[in-house]
Design a protein around this motif. Structure first.
Motif, PDB file in Angstrom:
ATOM      1  N   SER A  52      38.249  48.560  -8.885  1.00 22.97           N
ATOM      2  CA  SER A  52      39.142  48.458 -10.042  1.00 22.97           C
ATOM      3  C   SER A  52      40.124  49.617 -10.112  1.00 22.97           C
ATOM      4  O   SER A  52      39.827  50.731  -9.686  1.00 22.97           O
ATOM      5  CB  SER A  52      38.335  48.468 -11.343  1.00 22.97           C
TER       6      SER A  52
ATOM      7  N   VAL B 174      41.518  52.060 -12.698  1.00 18.95           N
ATOM      8  CA  VAL B 174      40.995  52.566 -13.968  1.00 18.95           C
ATOM      9  C   VAL B 174      41.728  53.842 -14.376  1.00 18.95           C
ATOM     10  O   VAL B 174      42.290  54.548 -13.546  1.00 18.95           O
ATOM     11  CB  VAL B 174      39.473  52.844 -13.890  1.00 18.95           C
TER      12      VAL B 174
ATOM     13  N   GLU C 178      40.269  47.892 -14.871  1.00 16.57           N
ATOM     14  CA  GLU C 178      39.192  48.438 -15.703  1.00 16.57           C
ATOM     15  C   GLU C 178      37.902  47.606 -15.643  1.00 16.57           C
ATOM     16  O   GLU C 178      37.235  47.404 -16.650  1.00 16.57           O
ATOM     17  CB  GLU C 178      39.661  48.583 -17.156  1.00 16.57           C
ATOM     18  N   HIS C 179      37.571  47.077 -14.474  1.00 17.43           N
ATOM     19  CA  HIS C 179      36.333  46.317 -14.231  1.00 17.43           C
ATOM     20  C   HIS C 179      36.246  45.021 -15.041  1.00 17.43           C
ATOM     21  O   HIS C 179      35.156  44.477 -15.219  1.00 17.43           O
ATOM     22  CB  HIS C 179      35.084  47.174 -14.495  1.00 17.43           C
TER      23      HIS C 179
END
Length: 185
Positions: A135, A137, A59-60
């Motif tokens: 990422s 996500v 998620e970055h």
């Protein structure tokens, strides 16, 4: 009466050994923010950094590295990635979520180096990207950017029905026409 099914069951997103693959970006497709990545946009970064120079995050979150990229390459469709989940509590959680079908999105973290912007259509065509990370996500900006278990073919990994894809040219045309109509009121 049986419940109606709107979507096919998700494919397994990660292999037992933590390996997965997919398209992190697709060329010519508009994401939810109005960006369209153009062919060749990743070429310089991939040449300079290679797969090992691009981080795999959850998620970055820079504090949540979850594995390593084994392969990143541009092909005619987009940015193809192959990676392996490994090495931390976040990685174990990400792997469990992927196996459960709850985490299968891919999203790129980057700095724009080159872009052409059509302000009237609200479209930005990214011609060169400094890719920092890819990422895992839950909700990618490009809905078609999805991970699949390693070993599945590229066509299957990136397979989206053509009629379901967002056509950047059509969306740009519609935005332009809408803007013109608003000006005439």
């Amino acid at each position: 009466m049986a419940p109606e099914r709107k979507f096919a069951a998700p494919l397994e997103a990660v292999a037992a050994d933590g390996r997965f693959c997919g398209y992190a970006s697709l060329f010519g497709r508009m994401d939810l923010s109005g960006d369209v990545v153009m062919p060749g946009a990743f070429a310089r970064t991939l040449r300079l950094r290679g797969a090992r120079g691009v981080r795999m995050l959850l998620e970055h979150d820079p504090r949540a590295p979850v594995g390593v990229w084994l392969r990143l390459e541009e092909d005619r469709r987009g940015l193809w990635v192959e990676g392996r989940i490994a090495g931390s509590a976040d990685a174990a959680r990400a792997g469990a979520l992927m196996r459960a079908g709850r985490l299968d999105g891919l999203s790129i973290g980057f700095r724009t180096v080159g872009a052409d912007e059509d302000r009237l259509a609200r479209v930005r065509r990214l011609t060169e990207i400094d890719l920092w990370e890819v990422s895992l996500v839950a909700s990618p900006m490009l809905p078609e950017a999805r991970a699949r278990a390693a070993g599945r073919g590229r066509a299957e990994a990136g397979g989206v029905a053509p009629e379901a894809a967002v056509d950047a040219g059509l969306v740009a045309l519609l935005r332009r026409e809408t803007a013109i109509l608003r000006q005439t009121r």
